[in-house]
Design an enzyme around this catalytic site. Sequence first.
Site, PDB file in Angstrom:
ATOM      1  N   ASN A  81      -7.594   0.650   0.110  1.00 30.57           N
ATOM      2  CA  ASN A  81      -7.922   0.527   1.534  1.00 30.57           C
ATOM      3  C   ASN A  81      -7.739   1.842   2.290  1.00 30.57           C
ATOM      4  OD1 ASN A  81      -5.140   0.600   1.675  1.00 30.57           O
ATOM      5  ND2 ASN A  81      -4.899  -1.569   2.184  1.00 30.57           N
ATOM      6  N   ARG A 126       3.145   3.497   9.139  1.00 27.01           N
ATOM      7  CA  ARG A 126       4.147   2.442   9.199  1.00 27.01           C
ATOM      8  C   ARG A 126       4.851   2.509  10.553  1.00 27.01           C
ATOM      9  NH1 ARG A 126       1.642   0.261   5.988  1.00 27.01           N
ATOM     10  NH2 ARG A 126       2.202  -0.376   3.875  1.00 27.01           N
ATOM     11  N   GLN A 155       7.335  -6.966  10.663  1.00 28.25           N
ATOM     12  CA  GLN A 155       6.049  -7.661  10.751  1.00 28.25           C
ATOM     13  C   GLN A 155       6.168  -9.079  10.229  1.00 28.25           C
ATOM     14  OE1 GLN A 155       2.926  -3.897  10.558  1.00 28.25           O
ATOM     15  NE2 GLN A 155       2.816  -5.432   8.999  1.00 28.25           N
ATOM     16  N   HIS A 187      -1.710  -5.605  12.132  1.00 26.06           N
ATOM     17  CA  HIS A 187      -1.879  -4.769  10.931  1.00 26.06           C
ATOM     18  C   HIS A 187      -3.131  -5.214  10.160  1.00 26.06           C
ATOM     19  CE1 HIS A 187       0.471  -2.702   7.417  1.00 26.06           C
ATOM     20  NE2 HIS A 187      -0.787  -2.302   7.481  1.00 26.06           N
TER      21      HIS A 187
HETATM   22  P1  NAD Z   1      -1.177   9.092  -0.418  1.00 33.70           P
HETATM   23  O1  NAD Z   1      -0.101   8.893  -1.400  1.00 33.70           O
HETATM   24  O2  NAD Z   1      -2.533   9.471  -0.904  1.00 33.70           O
HETATM   25  O3  NAD Z   1      -0.757  10.175   0.665  1.00 33.70           O
HETATM   26  C1  NAD Z   1       0.517  10.274   1.197  1.00 33.70           C
HETATM   27  C2  NAD Z   1       0.731  11.728   1.609  1.00 33.70           C
HETATM   28  O4  NAD Z   1       1.936  11.787   2.382  1.00 33.70           O
HETATM   29  C3  NAD Z   1       0.910  12.674   0.436  1.00 33.70           C
HETATM   30  O5  NAD Z   1      -0.007  13.736   0.549  1.00 33.70           O
HETATM   31  C4  NAD Z   1       2.351  13.154   0.563  1.00 33.70           C
HETATM   32  O6  NAD Z   1       2.545  14.481   0.113  1.00 33.70           O
HETATM   33  C5  NAD Z   1       2.570  13.027   2.063  1.00 33.70           C
HETATM   34  N1  NAD Z   1       3.976  12.979   2.475  1.00 33.70           N
HETATM   35  C6  NAD Z   1       4.983  12.248   1.940  1.00 33.70           C
HETATM   36  N2  NAD Z   1       6.130  12.475   2.609  1.00 33.70           N
HETATM   37  C7  NAD Z   1       5.845  13.387   3.570  1.00 33.70           C
HETATM   38  C8  NAD Z   1       6.618  14.022   4.566  1.00 33.70           C
HETATM   39  N3  NAD Z   1       7.939  13.788   4.706  1.00 33.70           N
HETATM   40  N4  NAD Z   1       5.993  14.875   5.403  1.00 33.70           N
HETATM   41  C9  NAD Z   1       4.667  15.154   5.268  1.00 33.70           C
HETATM   42  N5  NAD Z   1       3.891  14.572   4.329  1.00 33.70           N
HETATM   43  C10 NAD Z   1       4.476  13.699   3.502  1.00 33.70           C
HETATM   44  O7  NAD Z   1      -1.278   7.730   0.403  1.00 33.70           O
HETATM   45  P2  NAD Z   1      -2.426   7.204   1.377  1.00 33.70           P
HETATM   46  O8  NAD Z   1      -3.379   6.344   0.648  1.00 33.70           O
HETATM   47  O9  NAD Z   1      -2.944   8.365   2.157  1.00 33.70           O
HETATM   48  O10 NAD Z   1      -1.541   6.247   2.306  1.00 33.70           O
HETATM   49  C11 NAD Z   1      -0.524   6.795   3.121  1.00 33.70           C
HETATM   50  C12 NAD Z   1       0.266   5.697   3.802  1.00 33.70           C
HETATM   51  O11 NAD Z   1      -0.573   4.997   4.709  1.00 33.70           O
HETATM   52  C13 NAD Z   1       0.794   4.600   2.859  1.00 33.70           C
HETATM   53  O12 NAD Z   1       1.974   4.970   2.213  1.00 33.70           O
HETATM   54  C14 NAD Z   1       1.003   3.461   3.824  1.00 33.70           C
HETATM   55  O13 NAD Z   1       2.276   3.537   4.428  1.00 33.70           O
HETATM   56  C15 NAD Z   1      -0.058   3.687   4.895  1.00 33.70           C
HETATM   57  N6  NAD Z   1      -1.162   2.710   4.755  1.00 33.70           N
HETATM   58  C16 NAD Z   1      -1.389   1.858   5.793  1.00 33.70           C
HETATM   59  C17 NAD Z   1      -2.385   0.906   5.694  1.00 33.70           C
HETATM   60  C18 NAD Z   1      -2.719  -0.008   6.830  1.00 33.70           C
HETATM   61  O14 NAD Z   1      -3.329  -1.049   6.615  1.00 33.70           O
HETATM   62  N7  NAD Z   1      -2.364   0.333   8.051  1.00 33.70           N
HETATM   63  C19 NAD Z   1      -3.146   0.809   4.517  1.00 33.70           C
HETATM   64  C20 NAD Z   1      -2.917   1.739   3.504  1.00 33.70           C
HETATM   65  C21 NAD Z   1      -1.907   2.665   3.620  1.00 33.70           C
END
Ligand code: NAD
Length: 409
Positions: free
Chosen positions: A153, A291, A320, A339
Amino acid sequence: MSTSPSSQKVLCVLYPDPVAGFPPRYARESLPTVARYPDGQALPSPASRDFTPGHLLGSVSAGLGLERFLVERGHRFVVTADKDGPDSVFARELVDADIVISQPFWPGYLTAERIEKAPRLRLAITAGIGSDHVDLQSAIDRNITVCEITWSNSTSVAEHAVMQMLALVRDYIPQYGWVVRGGWNIADAVSRSYDIEGMDVGVVAAGRIGLAVLRRMKPFDVRLHYTDKHRLPADTEQELGLTFHDTVESLVGVCDVVSIHCPLHPETEHMFDDALIGRMKRGSYIVNTARGKICDRDAIVRALESGQLAGYAGDVWFPQPPPGDHPWRAMPNHAMTPHTSGTSLSAQARYAAGVREILECWLDGRPIREEYLIVQGGALAGTGAHSYVEGDATGGSEGGAESASGQAG
Ligand code: NAD
């Protein structure tokens, strides 16, 4: 990896069915085909699937389309939306569960306390992306495998984030409100409305979602910024004209719009507090689809009330579902959704197939794809090793028990 050919109990926490009844009436008859994810990763490839892509799969009656598959193989499949508090169905059924499946939209919080009461638990699958509802430190310590459906997603969320940036800057929601109320109040409707063109737009984390947001914002003729623990390749920075910031403080100091895309873990919990928001330009906007707990709840409210923030949007809350009196429901100049960004019908088809793929692998003793792994073998693994740090970010989730059902009638 460890599997047992014997009967497994699979406990699945899903959001309640629509109040108007299940199944809903669908607006469209099919989904467009997505061949591959943007970086070339293959879409989920289960041996088969027992659902129609484009149908509602994430609510209780749909059961992610897993029931037949599991029952035919002799496993027990328990589905519930009743997830919070010690007397919930989730808490009671957990005591002899082997596998837990939960969606971040309606998270079955797996705290240390709950994990301790689940001696058989070996696998926690996130039907979606973001496994912070699991105490990852306990999963590491207890050798529980945690995995999620990487990419399923990410594009869905990127689209939602772009929509919400535009909704905030152009002030769309109040304008819609004037129409619904029968008005034509142009002056009222535009008094907080701007063009995003020429603004500085930054993302906190340029992983799958953050980079997809940057790509989508490029045609708006904005200046693009990002910060991340991992720097993007130089040719990507050049292609998109990105400015890299090695700290989030540096990024927020120059941006008009900040969109948050890092996972929730101990380093990012409450990252956006009074101090960091105070470094932003007065009248900035925050979009948070990552989040809820990455932002300090009350600091956001204070900043909107004082005008330090011109707007806040996103779709993630904590806990949530949030209680009816959660201050983000009533704070000024917000454009929040529940969400939903990662659970469009399009996304559900991908993550339901991904959950099925993981279960097929696990139950047949085959390895789960590396990119789906968050914790395995007592350590962060796969995407978990790249994007998370050890520790726990579930603190406070028991507050979910105080929420209402989360459904308005
Ligand atoms: P991903 O693993 O591809 O990307 C996460 C990125 O965050 C990585 O590049 C990592 O290096 C970076 N990161 C981690 N800790 C960090 C920090 N302290 N400072 C800066 N960068 C940092 O994941 P993604 O697919 O891009 O998803 C990211 C987040 O989005 C998920 O973990 C989830 O919490 C959230 N998400 C939300 C929904 C929603 O429905 N709202 C859906 C999917 C994901």
